[in-house]
Design a protein around this motif. Structure first.
Motif, PDB file in Angstrom:
ATOM      1  N   ILE A 184      -0.540  31.146 -18.512  1.00  0.00           N
ATOM      2  CA  ILE A 184      -0.267  31.125 -17.073  1.00  0.00           C
ATOM      3  C   ILE A 184      -1.546  30.861 -16.295  1.00  0.00           C
ATOM      4  O   ILE A 184      -1.562  30.031 -15.378  1.00  0.00           O
ATOM      5  N   ALA A 185      -2.637  31.546 -16.663  1.00  0.00           N
ATOM      6  CA  ALA A 185      -3.916  31.348 -15.972  1.00  0.00           C
ATOM      7  C   ALA A 185      -4.424  29.919 -16.162  1.00  0.00           C
ATOM      8  O   ALA A 185      -4.897  29.284 -15.213  1.00  0.00           O
ATOM      9  N   ALA A 186      -4.315  29.403 -17.380  1.00  0.00           N
ATOM     10  CA  ALA A 186      -4.764  28.038 -17.641  1.00  0.00           C
ATOM     11  C   ALA A 186      -3.906  27.028 -16.883  1.00  0.00           C
ATOM     12  O   ALA A 186      -4.425  26.072 -16.300  1.00  0.00           O
ATOM     13  N   GLY A 187      -2.594  27.245 -16.863  1.00  0.00           N
ATOM     14  CA  GLY A 187      -1.704  26.344 -16.139  1.00  0.00           C
ATOM     15  C   GLY A 187      -1.975  26.344 -14.647  1.00  0.00           C
ATOM     16  O   GLY A 187      -1.989  25.288 -14.005  1.00  0.00           O
ATOM     17  N   LEU A 188      -2.191  27.520 -14.074  1.00  0.00           N
ATOM     18  CA  LEU A 188      -2.522  27.599 -12.650  1.00  0.00           C
ATOM     19  C   LEU A 188      -3.850  26.906 -12.351  1.00  0.00           C
ATOM     20  O   LEU A 188      -3.968  26.189 -11.357  1.00  0.00           O
ATOM     21  N   SER A 189      -4.830  27.113 -13.218  1.00  0.00           N
ATOM     22  CA  SER A 189      -6.139  26.481 -13.008  1.00  0.00           C
ATOM     23  C   SER A 189      -6.035  24.965 -13.057  1.00  0.00           C
ATOM     24  O   SER A 189      -6.583  24.270 -12.196  1.00  0.00           O
ATOM     25  N   GLY A 226      -3.324  23.199 -12.576  1.00  0.00           N
ATOM     26  CA  GLY A 226      -2.519  22.770 -11.429  1.00  0.00           C
ATOM     27  C   GLY A 226      -3.317  22.730 -10.141  1.00  0.00           C
ATOM     28  O   GLY A 226      -3.197  21.789  -9.347  1.00  0.00           O
ATOM     29  N   ILE A 227      -4.145  23.737  -9.922  1.00  0.00           N
ATOM     30  CA  ILE A 227      -4.988  23.763  -8.724  1.00  0.00           C
ATOM     31  C   ILE A 227      -5.972  22.599  -8.758  1.00  0.00           C
ATOM     32  O   ILE A 227      -6.180  21.911  -7.753  1.00  0.00           O
ATOM     33  N   PHE A 228      -6.562  22.350  -9.924  1.00  0.00           N
ATOM     34  CA  PHE A 228      -7.515  21.245 -10.026  1.00  0.00           C
ATOM     35  C   PHE A 228      -6.838  19.908  -9.773  1.00  0.00           C
ATOM     36  O   PHE A 228      -7.364  19.066  -9.030  1.00  0.00           O
ATOM     37  N   VAL A 229      -5.675  19.703 -10.369  1.00  0.00           N
ATOM     38  CA  VAL A 229      -4.964  18.436 -10.164  1.00  0.00           C
ATOM     39  C   VAL A 229      -4.565  18.284  -8.701  1.00  0.00           C
ATOM     40  O   VAL A 229      -4.658  17.195  -8.129  1.00  0.00           O
ATOM     41  N   GLY A 230      -4.140  19.382  -8.081  1.00  0.00           N
ATOM     42  CA  GLY A 230      -3.818  19.325  -6.653  1.00  0.00           C
ATOM     43  C   GLY A 230      -5.018  18.940  -5.811  1.00  0.00           C
ATOM     44  O   GLY A 230      -4.911  18.119  -4.891  1.00  0.00           O
ATOM     45  N   CYS A 231      -6.168  19.525  -6.105  1.00  0.00           N
ATOM     46  CA  CYS A 231      -7.396  19.164  -5.383  1.00  0.00           C
ATOM     47  C   CYS A 231      -7.763  17.703  -5.618  1.00  0.00           C
ATOM     48  O   CYS A 231      -8.178  17.003  -4.695  1.00  0.00           O
ATOM     49  N   LEU A 232      -7.593  17.253  -6.848  1.00  0.00           N
ATOM     50  CA  LEU A 232      -7.898  15.859  -7.165  1.00  0.00           C
ATOM     51  C   LEU A 232      -6.982  14.916  -6.411  1.00  0.00           C
ATOM     52  O   LEU A 232      -7.434  13.929  -5.818  1.00  0.00           O
ATOM     53  N   VAL A 233      -5.710  15.217  -6.384  1.00  0.00           N
ATOM     54  CA  VAL A 233      -4.752  14.359  -5.693  1.00  0.00           C
ATOM     55  C   VAL A 233      -5.042  14.314  -4.201  1.00  0.00           C
ATOM     56  O   VAL A 233      -5.019  13.249  -3.571  1.00  0.00           O
ATOM     57  N   MET A 234      -5.317  15.464  -3.608  1.00  0.00           N
ATOM     58  CA  MET A 234      -5.598  15.487  -2.178  1.00  0.00           C
ATOM     59  C   MET A 234      -6.906  14.765  -1.861  1.00  0.00           C
ATOM     60  O   MET A 234      -7.012  14.097  -0.830  1.00  0.00           O
ATOM     61  N   SER A 235      -7.894  14.870  -2.730  1.00  0.00           N
ATOM     62  CA  SER A 235      -9.137  14.124  -2.513  1.00  0.00           C
ATOM     63  C   SER A 235      -8.900  12.625  -2.590  1.00  0.00           C
ATOM     64  O   SER A 235      -9.429  11.855  -1.792  1.00  0.00           O
ATOM     65  N   LEU A 236      -8.092  12.216  -3.557  1.00  0.00           N
ATOM     66  CA  LEU A 236      -7.769  10.794  -3.659  1.00  0.00           C
ATOM     67  C   LEU A 236      -6.994  10.313  -2.442  1.00  0.00           C
ATOM     68  O   LEU A 236      -7.281   9.245  -1.889  1.00  0.00           O
ATOM     69  N   ALA A 237      -6.025  11.100  -2.017  1.00  0.00           N
ATOM     70  CA  ALA A 237      -5.219  10.710  -0.858  1.00  0.00           C
ATOM     71  C   ALA A 237      -6.083  10.616   0.387  1.00  0.00           C
ATOM     72  O   ALA A 237      -5.930   9.699   1.197  1.00  0.00           O
ATOM     73  N   GLU A 238      -6.995  11.556   0.535  1.00  0.00           N
ATOM     74  CA  GLU A 238      -7.856  11.538   1.709  1.00  0.00           C
ATOM     75  C   GLU A 238      -8.851  10.383   1.639  1.00  0.00           C
ATOM     76  O   GLU A 238      -9.150   9.746   2.644  1.00  0.00           O
TER      77      GLU A 238
END
Length: 147
Positions: free
Chosen positions: A83-88, A90-102
């Protein structure tokens, strides 16, 4: 002769993997993922720690990917770790996606194309919720089939 062949193959494979990993990290640094995380969390003073953790994460990730060490954690610690690894991740991928979008300025373009003047945040939230639901269903059924 066979030992030399295997040693050269291992050397060139590790070099190629290192080049790919360096390219990925350079890409992440260029689009500003790490700088954005430091700015949002207010931890710019720990740049050396960020650099060390990023490098160690890349090296350890490559080693674990190559050698596939089994990690036995027991019935309680294993799911908590997953669960901790999956959340980590997921958070990283979310940050990556938002950085790319921005970086690409994709959000204003999509809002103009679909004529969406109000509610873009709800569209993004809906997409994220759908992705989360799909991932949870997939992993739930996958984990259920293992047990």
């Amino acid at each position: 002769m066979i030992l030399l062949k295997k040693a050269l193959l291992a050397f060139f494979g590790l070099c190629a993997g290192g080049v790919i990993a360096a390219g990925v990290y350079a890409f992440l640094a260029i689009i500003g993922v790490f700088v954005r995380l430091m700015g949002k969390t207010g931890t710019r003073k720990h740049i050396m720690l960020y650099e060390t953790v990023i490098i160690l994460g890349g090296v350890l990730g490559n080693i674990l990917d190559i050698y596939e060490f089994p990690i036995y954690m027991g019935a309680l610690i294993g799911p908590v770790f997953l669960i901790a690894a999956g959340l980590s991740v997921g958070i990283f991928v979310g940050c990556l996606v938002m950085s790319l979008a921005e970086t690409l300025k994709a959000l204003p373009v999509i809002s103009r194309r679909i004529h969406l003047s109000v509610g873009l945040q709800y569209l993004i939230l809906g997409l994220a919720a759908g992705k989360l639901t799909g991932s949870l269903v997939y992993f739930w059924y996958h984990m259920a089939s293992l047990g």
